[in-house]
Design a protein around this motif. Structure first.
Motif, PDB file in Angstrom:
ATOM      1  N   GLU A  83       0.374 -13.660  -3.092  1.00  0.00           N
ATOM      2  CA  GLU A  83      -0.240 -12.454  -3.670  1.00  0.00           C
ATOM      3  C   GLU A  83      -1.372 -11.931  -2.795  1.00  0.00           C
ATOM      4  OE1 GLU A  83      -0.423 -11.775  -8.235  1.00  0.00           O
ATOM      5  OE2 GLU A  83      -0.789 -13.918  -7.916  1.00  0.00           O
ATOM      6  N   TYR A  84      -2.185 -12.832  -2.293  1.00  0.00           N
ATOM      7  CA  TYR A  84      -3.303 -12.431  -1.436  1.00  0.00           C
ATOM      8  C   TYR A  84      -2.770 -11.715  -0.197  1.00  0.00           C
ATOM      9  CZ  TYR A  84      -7.321 -12.838   1.737  1.00  0.00           C
ATOM     10  OH  TYR A  84      -8.336 -12.571   2.621  1.00  0.00           O
ATOM     11  N   GLY A  85      -1.794 -12.335   0.445  1.00  0.00           N
ATOM     12  CA  GLY A  85      -1.230 -11.754   1.659  1.00  0.00           C
ATOM     13  C   GLY A  85      -0.606 -10.396   1.412  1.00  0.00           C
ATOM     14  N   TYR A  86       0.089 -10.259   0.288  1.00  0.00           N
ATOM     15  CA  TYR A  86       0.710  -8.970  -0.052  1.00  0.00           C
ATOM     16  C   TYR A  86      -0.355  -7.904  -0.263  1.00  0.00           C
ATOM     17  CZ  TYR A  86       2.376  -5.312  -3.151  1.00  0.00           C
ATOM     18  OH  TYR A  86       2.620  -4.086  -3.723  1.00  0.00           O
ATOM     19  N   LEU A  87      -1.368  -8.210  -1.066  1.00  0.00           N
ATOM     20  CA  LEU A  87      -2.393  -7.221  -1.387  1.00  0.00           C
ATOM     21  C   LEU A  87      -3.208  -6.835  -0.151  1.00  0.00           C
ATOM     22  CD1 LEU A  87      -3.532  -8.741  -4.785  1.00  0.00           C
ATOM     23  CD2 LEU A  87      -2.541  -6.455  -4.475  1.00  0.00           C
ATOM     24  N   PHE A  88      -3.474  -7.793   0.718  1.00  0.00           N
ATOM     25  CA  PHE A  88      -4.211  -7.516   1.951  1.00  0.00           C
ATOM     26  C   PHE A  88      -3.438  -6.513   2.795  1.00  0.00           C
ATOM     27  CE2 PHE A  88      -6.392  -8.133   5.898  1.00  0.00           C
ATOM     28  CZ  PHE A  88      -7.635  -8.663   5.585  1.00  0.00           C
ATOM     29  N   ARG A  89      -2.134  -6.728   2.912  1.00  0.00           N
ATOM     30  CA  ARG A  89      -1.302  -5.834   3.712  1.00  0.00           C
ATOM     31  C   ARG A  89      -1.069  -4.496   3.017  1.00  0.00           C
ATOM     32  NH1 ARG A  89      -0.535 -10.938   4.905  1.00  0.00           N
ATOM     33  NH2 ARG A  89       0.051 -11.556   7.041  1.00  0.00           N
ATOM     34  N   ARG A  90      -0.963  -4.533   1.704  1.00  0.00           N
ATOM     35  CA  ARG A  90      -0.819  -3.284   0.971  1.00  0.00           C
ATOM     36  C   ARG A  90      -2.059  -2.402   1.172  1.00  0.00           C
ATOM     37  NH1 ARG A  90       2.568  -1.272  -3.116  1.00  0.00           N
ATOM     38  NH2 ARG A  90       2.019   0.936  -3.293  1.00  0.00           N
ATOM     39  N   SER A  91      -3.208  -3.030   1.222  1.00  0.00           N
ATOM     40  CA  SER A  91      -4.444  -2.303   1.474  1.00  0.00           C
ATOM     41  C   SER A  91      -4.410  -1.624   2.841  1.00  0.00           C
ATOM     42  CB  SER A  91      -5.640  -3.253   1.386  1.00  0.00           C
ATOM     43  OG  SER A  91      -6.834  -2.578   1.708  1.00  0.00           O
ATOM     44  N   LYS A  92      -3.937  -2.335   3.858  1.00  0.00           N
ATOM     45  CA  LYS A  92      -3.851  -1.764   5.201  1.00  0.00           C
ATOM     46  C   LYS A  92      -2.935  -0.545   5.222  1.00  0.00           C
ATOM     47  CE  LYS A  92      -3.448  -4.478   8.762  1.00  0.00           C
ATOM     48  NZ  LYS A  92      -2.979  -5.550   9.669  1.00  0.00           N
ATOM     49  N   TYR A  93      -1.806  -0.656   4.501  1.00  0.00           N
ATOM     50  CA  TYR A  93      -0.865   0.464   4.480  1.00  0.00           C
ATOM     51  C   TYR A  93      -1.453   1.662   3.732  1.00  0.00           C
ATOM     52  CZ  TYR A  93       3.313   3.248   3.896  1.00  0.00           C
ATOM     53  OH  TYR A  93       4.207   4.289   3.926  1.00  0.00           O
ATOM     54  N   GLU A  94      -2.122   1.416   2.623  1.00  0.00           N
ATOM     55  CA  GLU A  94      -2.741   2.498   1.861  1.00  0.00           C
ATOM     56  C   GLU A  94      -3.832   3.181   2.692  1.00  0.00           C
ATOM     57  OE1 GLU A  94      -1.749   3.683  -0.982  1.00  0.00           O
ATOM     58  OE2 GLU A  94      -0.257   2.153  -1.418  1.00  0.00           O
ATOM     59  N   HIS A  95      -4.563   2.406   3.457  1.00  0.00           N
ATOM     60  CA  HIS A  95      -5.591   2.967   4.338  1.00  0.00           C
ATOM     61  C   HIS A  95      -4.953   3.863   5.388  1.00  0.00           C
ATOM     62  CE1 HIS A  95      -8.976   2.220   7.505  1.00  0.00           C
ATOM     63  NE2 HIS A  95      -9.077   3.409   6.949  1.00  0.00           N
ATOM     64  N   TYR A  96      -3.853   3.402   5.963  1.00  0.00           N
ATOM     65  CA  TYR A  96      -3.136   4.225   6.956  1.00  0.00           C
ATOM     66  C   TYR A  96      -2.744   5.566   6.356  1.00  0.00           C
ATOM     67  CZ  TYR A  96       1.095   6.214   8.902  1.00  0.00           C
ATOM     68  OH  TYR A  96       2.034   7.100   9.342  1.00  0.00           O
ATOM     69  N   LYS A  97      -2.250   5.558   5.111  1.00  0.00           N
ATOM     70  CA  LYS A  97      -1.820   6.797   4.457  1.00  0.00           C
ATOM     71  C   LYS A  97      -2.999   7.706   4.105  1.00  0.00           C
ATOM     72  CE  LYS A  97       0.391   5.479   0.867  1.00  0.00           C
ATOM     73  NZ  LYS A  97       1.139   5.632  -0.390  1.00  0.00           N
ATOM     74  N   GLY A  98      -4.203   7.176   4.143  1.00  0.00           N
ATOM     75  CA  GLY A  98      -5.364   7.955   3.754  1.00  0.00           C
ATOM     76  C   GLY A  98      -5.739   7.788   2.300  1.00  0.00           C
ATOM     77  N   SER A  99      -5.088   6.836   1.615  1.00  0.00           N
ATOM     78  CA  SER A  99      -5.389   6.590   0.193  1.00  0.00           C
ATOM     79  C   SER A  99      -6.475   5.521   0.090  1.00  0.00           C
ATOM     80  CB  SER A  99      -4.121   6.144  -0.551  1.00  0.00           C
ATOM     81  OG  SER A  99      -3.087   7.082  -0.398  1.00  0.00           O
ATOM     82  N   LEU A 100      -7.715   5.921   0.362  1.00  0.00           N
ATOM     83  CA  LEU A 100      -8.792   4.941   0.450  1.00  0.00           C
ATOM     84  C   LEU A 100      -9.070   4.243  -0.878  1.00  0.00           C
ATOM     85  CD1 LEU A 100     -11.489   6.401   2.859  1.00  0.00           C
ATOM     86  CD2 LEU A 100     -10.318   4.218   3.045  1.00  0.00           C
ATOM     87  N   ASP A 101      -8.977   4.974  -1.981  1.00  0.00           N
ATOM     88  CA  ASP A 101      -9.229   4.356  -3.282  1.00  0.00           C
ATOM     89  C   ASP A 101      -8.233   3.229  -3.547  1.00  0.00           C
ATOM     90  OD1 ASP A 101     -11.414   5.921  -3.890  1.00  0.00           O
ATOM     91  OD2 ASP A 101     -10.236   7.451  -4.922  1.00  0.00           O
ATOM     92  N   SER A 102      -6.965   3.485  -3.240  1.00  0.00           N
ATOM     93  CA  SER A 102      -5.935   2.459  -3.423  1.00  0.00           C
ATOM     94  C   SER A 102      -6.148   1.292  -2.469  1.00  0.00           C
ATOM     95  CB  SER A 102      -4.536   3.056  -3.206  1.00  0.00           C
ATOM     96  OG  SER A 102      -4.255   4.044  -4.175  1.00  0.00           O
ATOM     97  N   ALA A 103      -6.538   1.615  -1.231  1.00  0.00           N
ATOM     98  CA  ALA A 103      -6.787   0.566  -0.239  1.00  0.00           C
ATOM     99  C   ALA A 103      -7.918  -0.350  -0.694  1.00  0.00           C
ATOM    100  CB  ALA A 103      -7.122   1.188   1.116  1.00  0.00           C
ATOM    101  N   ILE A 104      -8.982   0.249  -1.220  1.00  0.00           N
ATOM    102  CA  ILE A 104     -10.124  -0.535  -1.698  1.00  0.00           C
ATOM    103  C   ILE A 104      -9.719  -1.401  -2.885  1.00  0.00           C
ATOM    104  CG2 ILE A 104     -12.366  -0.367  -2.851  1.00  0.00           C
ATOM    105  CD1 ILE A 104     -12.855   2.151  -1.076  1.00  0.00           C
ATOM    106  N   ALA A 105      -8.983  -0.803  -3.826  1.00  0.00           N
ATOM    107  CA  ALA A 105      -8.556  -1.543  -5.022  1.00  0.00           C
ATOM    108  C   ALA A 105      -7.702  -2.748  -4.643  1.00  0.00           C
ATOM    109  CB  ALA A 105      -7.789  -0.619  -5.963  1.00  0.00           C
ATOM    110  N   CYS A 106      -6.789  -2.554  -3.698  1.00  0.00           N
ATOM    111  CA  CYS A 106      -5.927  -3.662  -3.261  1.00  0.00           C
ATOM    112  C   CYS A 106      -6.725  -4.755  -2.573  1.00  0.00           C
ATOM    113  CB  CYS A 106      -4.840  -3.136  -2.320  1.00  0.00           C
ATOM    114  SG  CYS A 106      -3.538  -2.191  -3.133  1.00  0.00           S
ATOM    115  N   MET A 107      -7.696  -4.353  -1.740  1.00  0.00           N
ATOM    116  CA  MET A 107      -8.473  -5.357  -1.009  1.00  0.00           C
ATOM    117  C   MET A 107      -9.363  -6.153  -1.957  1.00  0.00           C
ATOM    118  SD  MET A 107      -8.652  -6.641   1.993  1.00  0.00           S
ATOM    119  CE  MET A 107      -8.010  -5.409   3.136  1.00  0.00           C
ATOM    120  N   LYS A 108      -9.951  -5.480  -2.936  1.00  0.00           N
ATOM    121  CA  LYS A 108     -10.777  -6.189  -3.913  1.00  0.00           C
ATOM    122  C   LYS A 108      -9.932  -7.111  -4.779  1.00  0.00           C
ATOM    123  CE  LYS A 108     -14.150  -3.769  -5.891  1.00  0.00           C
ATOM    124  NZ  LYS A 108     -14.836  -2.633  -6.553  1.00  0.00           N
TER     125      LYS A 108
END
Length: 427
Positions: free
Chosen positions: A168-193
């Motif tokens: 789960e940690y690995g998935y969420l960490f990577r999901r955050s990176k992808y959301e950041h790439y898309k410009g979805s910073l709120d989603s990226a932050i939520a995933c990283m937290k």
């Protein structure tokens, strides 16, 4: 009496127009970090333990991956590139000793290659791992990392679904990176937290996620949130020099406290061999408009990172310097072309377009922009470059759009770039 009263009113008026706000970085807290700092002996002890094991049993390469892991952890704290190179050598020798039959060794080589920005190699290492154990979850995670770093974002996105069934940690960490790439910073932050909350008792993983979440908040200009997360990260690991550097950067570009920023940067510089902090010191002098000192630190940075041991790890920052403080546009063109060939991401293509424009190759720059940059997600630095390029090409509307987008992430940029954007946008 009238004169004194008038003077008092002027003082009040001046104070109301220049009200002092509470700084985001508390100088007392920052001083405490520096004064009470002590090295992480657990990291050093672990490294010494595995080094002794290897010296005692030099032919026992079962110890190799453990020693390599200890070296990588030490590198993240020390910034000593020789530790990363030694780890790479150990994993290579272990792989040879095992006749290439252990998929974990191939994955280790792939990860080390990406850390060293050797992006032409990891895909071949992954193929070897897949040939041994098929499309396992660990291989899927590595596939995502390689796809993402090489700019194959559609494949990376497709792999995310498969990763949900894994760590789960690995998935969420990577999901955050992808959301950041898309410009979805709120989603990226939520995933990283959320990743931090899934780290369990692993303080190292939790700290890594928290410091990354702090970086994301800074991208979003959420300064108070960034400071709080850097503090949480430092509670878990007081030796987290990345977070101390982050606090120094906020004290510089947000608070305008260059003295505190210098103290924190110099402190990190005294504890780390990483060239990154030398670049921060150059940017600090740029804030002070001390051109000679800025160039002095920039030249020192270039001298460090152009040593063969660093390979292409710092090309991005060299391109920035060669199109700015230390102008040499042809070198910037050469380096950015290398990056495009290694990983044709929109960011790399933006560097190339900007370098071509800086080198007065205007037609090539425009063609590169139209084919590979226009309409693609970019970060603050690349948005700034494209704004400057559009400005130079007399495309006022496009320049305004890029500068406006860059301003939303202004704390990713040094003070000189911020001033150029403010002037362009008439802020």
């Amino acid at each position: 009496m009238v004169k004194q009263f008038s003077g008092f009113l002027l003082i009040l008026l001046f104070c109301s127009c220049h009200s002092v706000t509470t700084p985001a970085v508390d100088p007392k807290y920052a001083d405490s970090l520096v004064n009470h700092y002590s090295p992480n002996t657990m990291v050093e002890d672990n490294l010494a333990f595995w080094q002794k094991r290897m010296e005692t049993l030099p032919d026992n390469f079962l110890n190799g991956p453990e020693y390599a892991a200890a070296l990588i952890t030490a590198f993240r704290q020390s910034g000593d590139i020789s530790q990363l190179i030694k780890a790479d050598s150990l994993v290579n020798k272990t792989n040879e000793a095992n006749a290439g039959k252990e998929p974990g060794n191939w994955r280790g080589l792939a990860n080390l290659a990406m850390m060293r920005h050797q992006f032409s190699q990891p895909a071949n290492y992954l193929k070897q791992a897949v040939a041994i154990e098929g499309n396992s979850i660990p291989n899927a995670f590595l596939d995502f990392d390689i796809s993402f770093e090489s700019g194959n974002y559609s494949r990376a996105k497709g792999l995310l679904e498969a990763l949900k069934a894994g760590n789960e940690y690995g998935y969420l960490f990577r999901r955050s990176k992808y959301e950041h790439y898309k410009g979805s910073l709120d989603s990226a932050i939520a995933c990283m937290k959320m990743a931090a909350s899934k780290a369990g008792n692993n303080k190292s993983l939790q700290q890594l996620a928290l410091s990354n979440a702090a970086d994301l908040y800074m991208h979003k200009a959420g300064i108070s949130e960034a400071v709080e997360l850097y503090k949480q990260s430092l509670q878990l690991n007081p030796c987290d020099l990345h977070s101390i550097t982050g606090l120094g950067w906020i004290s510089l570009v947000h608070d305008g406290n260059d003295s505190l920023a210098e103290r924190l940067f110099q402190f990190v510089h005294s504890r780390s061999k990483s060239p990154d902090i030398v670049l921060k010191l150059s940017q600090l002098e740029g804030f002070r408009r001390n051109g000679s000192r800025q160039k002095e630190y920039a030249t020192q940075f270039v001298h460090l990172v152009t040593q063969p041991v660093y390979g292409k790890m710092y090309n991005k920052y060299l391109i920035d310097l060669y199109t700015g403080v230390l102008p040499d546009a042809q070198k910037a063109v050469n380096l950015s072309l290398e990056e495009v060939n290694d990983r044709p991401t929109p960011q790399s293509c933006a560097w190339y377009a900007w370098s071509l424009f800086s080198n007065r190759e205007y037609d090539k720059a425009w063609k590169m922009y139209k084919a590979f940059v226009s309409g693609k997600p970019l970060e603050a630095l690349e948005l700034y470059y494209m704004g400057k390029m559009m400005q130079g090409m007399q495309k006022a509307y496009n320049a305004h759009e890029y500068f406006s987008a860059a301003w939303k992430n202004k704390y990713d940029l040094d003070s000189q770039k911020q001033e150029i954007i403010k002037k362009a946008l008439d802020l």
